[in-house]
Design a protein around this motif. Structure first.
Motif, PDB file in Angstrom:
ATOM      1  N   LEU A 252      -2.868  -4.796  -1.856  1.00 25.72           N
ATOM      2  CA  LEU A 252      -2.397  -4.170  -0.616  1.00 25.72           C
ATOM      3  C   LEU A 252      -3.476  -3.268  -0.029  1.00 25.72           C
ATOM      4  CD1 LEU A 252      -0.145  -3.437   1.412  1.00 25.72           C
ATOM      5  CD2 LEU A 252       0.581  -1.664  -0.197  1.00 25.72           C
ATOM      6  N   ILE A 253      -4.131  -2.470  -0.877  1.00 26.09           N
ATOM      7  CA  ILE A 253      -5.190  -1.582  -0.399  1.00 26.09           C
ATOM      8  C   ILE A 253      -6.332  -2.384   0.227  1.00 26.09           C
ATOM      9  CG2 ILE A 253      -6.984   0.041  -1.161  1.00 26.09           C
ATOM     10  CD1 ILE A 253      -4.937   1.015  -3.292  1.00 26.09           C
ATOM     11  N   ARG A 254      -6.700  -3.479  -0.421  1.00 27.95           N
ATOM     12  CA  ARG A 254      -7.784  -4.314   0.122  1.00 27.95           C
ATOM     13  C   ARG A 254      -7.416  -4.848   1.503  1.00 27.95           C
ATOM     14  NH1 ARG A 254      -7.909  -6.278  -5.260  1.00 27.95           N
ATOM     15  NH2 ARG A 254      -6.835  -8.207  -4.644  1.00 27.95           N
ATOM     16  N   LYS A 255      -6.199  -5.295   1.690  1.00 24.73           N
ATOM     17  CA  LYS A 255      -5.781  -5.829   2.988  1.00 24.73           C
ATOM     18  C   LYS A 255      -5.755  -4.744   4.062  1.00 24.73           C
ATOM     19  CE  LYS A 255      -2.739  -8.787   4.175  1.00 24.73           C
ATOM     20  NZ  LYS A 255      -3.486  -9.870   4.830  1.00 24.73           N
ATOM     21  N   LEU A 256      -5.262  -3.575   3.696  1.00 26.66           N
ATOM     22  CA  LEU A 256      -5.207  -2.478   4.663  1.00 26.66           C
ATOM     23  C   LEU A 256      -6.605  -2.036   5.076  1.00 26.66           C
ATOM     24  CD1 LEU A 256      -2.338  -0.446   2.980  1.00 26.66           C
ATOM     25  CD2 LEU A 256      -2.217  -1.468   5.259  1.00 26.66           C
ATOM     26  N   LYS A 257      -7.508  -1.921   4.109  1.00 29.31           N
ATOM     27  CA  LYS A 257      -8.876  -1.495   4.407  1.00 29.31           C
ATOM     28  C   LYS A 257      -9.618  -2.510   5.266  1.00 29.31           C
ATOM     29  CE  LYS A 257     -11.407   0.465   1.269  1.00 29.31           C
ATOM     30  NZ  LYS A 257     -12.104   0.733  -0.021  1.00 29.31           N
ATOM     31  N   ALA A 258      -9.288  -3.792   5.044  1.00 23.08           N
ATOM     32  CA  ALA A 258      -9.959  -4.851   5.799  1.00 23.08           C
ATOM     33  C   ALA A 258      -9.374  -5.041   7.187  1.00 23.08           C
ATOM     34  CB  ALA A 258      -9.876  -6.166   5.020  1.00 23.08           C
ATOM     35  N   GLY A 259      -8.275  -4.351   7.479  1.00 25.31           N
ATOM     36  CA  GLY A 259      -7.633  -4.520   8.775  1.00 25.31           C
ATOM     37  C   GLY A 259      -6.802  -5.778   8.866  1.00 25.31           C
ATOM     38  N   ASP A 260      -6.469  -6.370   7.707  1.00 23.25           N
ATOM     39  CA  ASP A 260      -5.675  -7.590   7.696  1.00 23.25           C
ATOM     40  C   ASP A 260      -4.174  -7.311   7.678  1.00 23.25           C
ATOM     41  OD1 ASP A 260      -7.981  -9.109   7.659  1.00 23.25           O
ATOM     42  OD2 ASP A 260      -8.063  -9.193   5.468  1.00 23.25           O
ATOM     43  N   LEU A 266       5.294   3.564   2.105  1.00 24.03           N
ATOM     44  CA  LEU A 266       5.624   3.477   0.680  1.00 24.03           C
ATOM     45  C   LEU A 266       6.308   4.742   0.184  1.00 24.03           C
ATOM     46  CD1 LEU A 266       2.194   2.028  -0.565  1.00 24.03           C
ATOM     47  CD2 LEU A 266       4.229   0.730   0.119  1.00 24.03           C
ATOM     48  N   ASP A 267       7.381   4.550  -0.578  1.00 26.29           N
ATOM     49  CA  ASP A 267       8.068   5.660  -1.234  1.00 26.29           C
ATOM     50  C   ASP A 267       7.949   5.545  -2.754  1.00 26.29           C
ATOM     51  OD1 ASP A 267       9.744   7.996  -1.188  1.00 26.29           O
ATOM     52  OD2 ASP A 267      11.438   6.738  -1.778  1.00 26.29           O
ATOM     53  N   VAL A 268       7.410   4.419  -3.221  1.00 28.56           N
ATOM     54  CA  VAL A 268       7.248   4.146  -4.649  1.00 28.56           C
ATOM     55  C   VAL A 268       5.889   3.487  -4.867  1.00 28.56           C
ATOM     56  CG1 VAL A 268       9.690   3.968  -5.246  1.00 28.56           C
ATOM     57  CG2 VAL A 268       8.512   1.973  -4.312  1.00 28.56           C
ATOM     58  N   TYR A 269       5.372   3.628  -6.096  1.00 26.06           N
ATOM     59  CA  TYR A 269       4.003   3.219  -6.365  1.00 26.06           C
ATOM     60  C   TYR A 269       3.917   2.485  -7.695  1.00 26.06           C
ATOM     61  CZ  TYR A 269       3.796   6.522  -2.654  1.00 26.06           C
ATOM     62  OH  TYR A 269       4.062   7.150  -1.467  1.00 26.06           O
ATOM     63  N   GLU A 270       2.969   1.564  -7.781  1.00 30.97           N
ATOM     64  CA  GLU A 270       2.860   0.715  -8.967  1.00 30.97           C
ATOM     65  C   GLU A 270       2.619   1.522 -10.232  1.00 30.97           C
ATOM     66  OE1 GLU A 270       0.405  -3.177 -10.636  1.00 30.97           O
ATOM     67  OE2 GLU A 270       0.148  -2.553  -8.547  1.00 30.97           O
ATOM     68  N   HIS A 271       1.871   2.618 -10.113  1.00 31.72           N
ATOM     69  CA  HIS A 271       1.531   3.410 -11.297  1.00 31.72           C
ATOM     70  C   HIS A 271       2.198   4.789 -11.264  1.00 31.72           C
ATOM     71  CE1 HIS A 271      -1.261   0.219 -12.201  1.00 31.72           C
ATOM     72  NE2 HIS A 271      -1.815   0.371 -11.012  1.00 31.72           N
ATOM     73  N   GLY A 272       3.411   4.847 -10.751  1.00 33.38           N
ATOM     74  CA  GLY A 272       4.169   6.087 -10.739  1.00 33.38           C
ATOM     75  C   GLY A 272       3.514   7.164  -9.903  1.00 33.38           C
ATOM     76  N   THR A 273       3.283   8.337 -10.498  1.00 28.64           N
ATOM     77  CA  THR A 273       2.688   9.453  -9.766  1.00 28.64           C
ATOM     78  C   THR A 273       1.173   9.332  -9.617  1.00 28.64           C
ATOM     79  OG1 THR A 273       2.521  10.718 -11.821  1.00 28.64           O
ATOM     80  CG2 THR A 273       4.510  11.038 -10.489  1.00 28.64           C
ATOM     81  N   ASP A 274       0.582   8.347 -10.273  1.00 28.43           N
ATOM     82  CA  ASP A 274      -0.874   8.124 -10.182  1.00 28.43           C
ATOM     83  C   ASP A 274      -1.160   7.282  -8.944  1.00 28.43           C
ATOM     84  OD1 ASP A 274      -3.558   7.960 -10.664  1.00 28.43           O
ATOM     85  OD2 ASP A 274      -3.389   6.460 -12.263  1.00 28.43           O
ATOM     86  N   VAL A 275      -1.151   7.942  -7.788  1.00 30.19           N
ATOM     87  CA  VAL A 275      -1.326   7.249  -6.513  1.00 30.19           C
ATOM     88  C   VAL A 275      -2.813   7.156  -6.192  1.00 30.19           C
ATOM     89  CG1 VAL A 275      -0.741   7.246  -4.054  1.00 30.19           C
ATOM     90  CG2 VAL A 275       0.896   8.136  -5.737  1.00 30.19           C
ATOM     91  N   SER A 276      -3.250   5.972  -5.825  1.00 26.48           N
ATOM     92  CA  SER A 276      -4.660   5.726  -5.555  1.00 26.48           C
ATOM     93  C   SER A 276      -5.192   6.636  -4.444  1.00 26.48           C
ATOM     94  CB  SER A 276      -4.858   4.261  -5.138  1.00 26.48           C
ATOM     95  OG  SER A 276      -6.125   4.066  -4.553  1.00 26.48           O
ATOM     96  N   PRO A 277      -6.342   7.304  -4.666  1.00 26.49           N
ATOM     97  CA  PRO A 277      -6.959   8.102  -3.597  1.00 26.49           C
ATOM     98  C   PRO A 277      -7.270   7.267  -2.365  1.00 26.49           C
ATOM     99  CG  PRO A 277      -7.958   8.608  -5.723  1.00 26.49           C
ATOM    100  CD  PRO A 277      -7.076   7.416  -5.937  1.00 26.49           C
ATOM    101  N   GLU A 278      -7.616   5.994  -2.575  1.00 24.80           N
ATOM    102  CA  GLU A 278      -7.890   5.105  -1.440  1.00 24.80           C
ATOM    103  C   GLU A 278      -6.649   4.942  -0.580  1.00 24.80           C
ATOM    104  OE1 GLU A 278     -11.066   1.743  -2.110  1.00 24.80           O
ATOM    105  OE2 GLU A 278      -9.667   1.727  -3.786  1.00 24.80           O
ATOM    106  N   LEU A 279      -5.508   4.791  -1.228  1.00 27.70           N
ATOM    107  CA  LEU A 279      -4.253   4.630  -0.498  1.00 27.70           C
ATOM    108  C   LEU A 279      -3.937   5.901   0.288  1.00 27.70           C
ATOM    109  CD1 LEU A 279      -2.062   2.435  -0.190  1.00 27.70           C
ATOM    110  CD2 LEU A 279      -0.857   3.502  -2.090  1.00 27.70           C
ATOM    111  N   ARG A 280      -4.147   7.046  -0.337  1.00 27.41           N
ATOM    112  CA  ARG A 280      -3.855   8.328   0.318  1.00 27.41           C
ATOM    113  C   ARG A 280      -4.761   8.582   1.517  1.00 27.41           C
ATOM    114  NH1 ARG A 280      -3.696  10.627  -5.057  1.00 27.41           N
ATOM    115  NH2 ARG A 280      -5.640  11.699  -4.583  1.00 27.41           N
ATOM    116  N   SER A 281      -5.936   7.970   1.534  1.00 21.02           N
ATOM    117  CA  SER A 281      -6.903   8.249   2.597  1.00 21.02           C
ATOM    118  C   SER A 281      -6.744   7.354   3.822  1.00 21.02           C
ATOM    119  CB  SER A 281      -8.328   8.089   2.047  1.00 21.02           C
ATOM    120  OG  SER A 281      -8.603   6.714   1.765  1.00 21.02           O
ATOM    121  N   LEU A 282      -5.906   6.343   3.736  1.00 23.13           N
ATOM    122  CA  LEU A 282      -5.781   5.394   4.847  1.00 23.13           C
ATOM    123  C   LEU A 282      -4.906   5.976   5.958  1.00 23.13           C
ATOM    124  CD1 LEU A 282      -5.288   2.137   2.755  1.00 23.13           C
ATOM    125  CD2 LEU A 282      -7.275   2.720   4.162  1.00 23.13           C
TER     126      LEU A 282
END
Length: 328
Positions: A252-260, A266-282
Motif C-alpha cells: 500500500l505504501i509503495r502504491k501511495l508513494k508512486a501516485g498509483d 486507516l484506523d488499523v495497522y498491520e503491525h499494531g502500534t508500530d506504524v510505518s514512518p513512511e505511512l505517517r509522512s504521506l
C-alpha cells in the motif's frame, strides 16, 4: 447460603459503569492503570481466575492457554474481534470463549464514512495547513477534492458493519457494491441497492472507494495484496477500519508513494502500534489510532455484553455470544 462468586480478572481499565456493575456481581480483580498486561501477568491471571476478560490488545495464544489453571473456564473477550484468542486450543482445554458482537456497528460505520470524507475531501491536508499557520486565504483551486455522490463504493465484507456502511453510503448518493463469502439474501440486498461481485479482483478494479470491513482470519490475511492493490484505479482510495493484517501495508505504501492510488484512510495497522514512518509522512493519508468504535455508549454496551456472558455462564448456561471455531 449464597453460592461462591466467580473469580473474574479484567486485563484493562473499562468504563466506570461497567467496572462498578462487575464489582457488584463477581469477585472481580480490576486493572489499576490503563496499560496492557505483560505476558507474565496474563499467565498468572489465567492461573488464578475462573473467568478472564481480555481485550484486543491481549494475545491469548496456544502457549498461554496451555499454561492456564484448571479454574479457568471462560475467556469473555471485551470486543467483537476474536483473532487475538486461539479459540480452537481453548475449546480443546474445555475453556469457552465469548465476544461482544453488534454493539459498535453504527460507531464503526460512522468512522468509515468519516475516513472516506477525510481522504476524498483532503481534510488532513487542510488541518495541517491551518495548524501550521500557513493558510493565506481562499482560492478557487486550492485543496480540490471530489464529491461522494455518484462514486462507486466497494465493501469488502458485508456483515453487520458492512451493511451499516452501505446504508450511510446510499444517503451520500454513492453506488454500493460488495464482495462477501456468500451473497446476501434478496431481502437484505435489495433495500441497500447493493451490487454483488463474486470476484474480488473484478470489483476492486472498478471501484472509486474500497472499504475493508471483513475480520482477520487466515483466509483474509493480505487479502488486499500487492496484486489486488495494483488492480485499483489510480484515482481510487481505500479505507480500513477492520484489521490491519487484511492489507499488505508495504505494498500500500509503495502504491501511495508512486501516485498509483489517490489516498488511504486507516484506523488499523498491520503491525499494531508500530506504524510505518513512511505511512505517517504521506499527505494523502488519514491515520487514526484505532478509534473506530470509541464512543462512550459503545464501550458501555460492550461491557454490558461481557457481563451478560459471564453472568449467564455463572448461572450454568451457554454464554449468548459464545464463539466456536466453525464461526471463524
Amino acid at each position: 447460603m449464597p453460592s461462591k462468586r466467580l473469580s473474574v480478572v479484567v486485563t484493562r481499565r473499562l468504563p466506570d459503569e461497567v467496572e462498578t456493575r462487575m464489582k457488584e456481581l463477581f469477585d472481580v480483580e480490576l486493572r489499576s492503570d490503563d496499560t496492557p498486561m505483560t505476558r507474565a501477568e496474563l499467565s498468572e491471571a489465567m492461573w488464578r481466575a475462573d473467568v478472564l476478560v481480555p481485550t484486543v490488545t491481549d494475545t491469548i495464544d496456544a502457549a498461554l492457554i496451555g499454561q492456564a489453571g484448571e479454574r479457568l473456564k471462560l475467556i469473555a473477550s471485551y470486543g467483537a474481534g476474536i483473532d487475538h484468542v486461539d479459540v480452537e486450543t481453548a475449546r480443546a482445554r474445555g475453556i469457552l470463549v465469548s465476544n461482544t458482537p453488534g454493539v459498535v456497528t453504527d460507531d464503526t460505520a460512522d468512522m468509515v464514512m468519516a475516513l472516506i470524507l477525510c481522504v476524498t475531501r483532503r481534510i488532513p491536508e487542510g488541518l495541517s495547513l491551518m495548524q501550521a499557520g500557513e493558510w493565506s486565504g481562499w482560492s478557487p483551486t486550492a485543496l480540490l477534492g471530489g464529491r461522494l455522490g455518484g462514486r462507486r463504493l466497494g465493501i469488502l465484507g458485508m456483515g453487520r458493519i458492512g451493511q451499516a456502511v452501505a446504508r450511510r453510503a446510499r444517503a451520500f448518493g454513492m453506488q454500493v457494491h460488495y464482495h462477501n463469502r456468500r451473497r446476501l439474501r434478496p431481502a437484505v440486498e435489495e433495500p441497500l441497492e447493493a451490487t454483488y461481485w463474486e470476484s474480488l479482483d473484478q470489483m476492486v478494479a472498478r471501484m472509486d472507494v474500497v472499504s475493508v470491513n471483513c475480520p482477520h482470519t487466515p483466509s483474509t490475511f493480505h487479502l488486499m495484496n500487492a496484486r489486488r492493490l495494483q488492480l485499483m484505479k489510480p484515482t481510487s482510495v481505500i479505507v480500513n477500519t477492520s484489521r490491519g493484517e487484511v492489507i499488505d501495508e508495504n505494498a500500500l505504501i509503495r502504491k501511495l508513494k508512486a501516485g498509483d492510488l489517490a489516498g488511504a484512510g486507516l484506523d488499523v495497522y498491520e503491525h499494531g502500534t508500530d506504524v510505518s514512518p513512511e505511512l505517517r509522512s504521506l499527505p494523502n493519508v488519514a491515520l487514526l489510532p484505532h478509534m473506530g468504535s470509541a464512543t462512550r455508549e459503545g464501550r458501555i454496551e460492550m461491557g454490558e455484553k461481557v457481563i451478560i456472558n459471564v453472568k449467564t455462564f455463572a448461572d450454568g448456561h451457554r454464554p449468548p455470544d459464545q464463539v466456536v471455531p466453525a464461526m471463524l
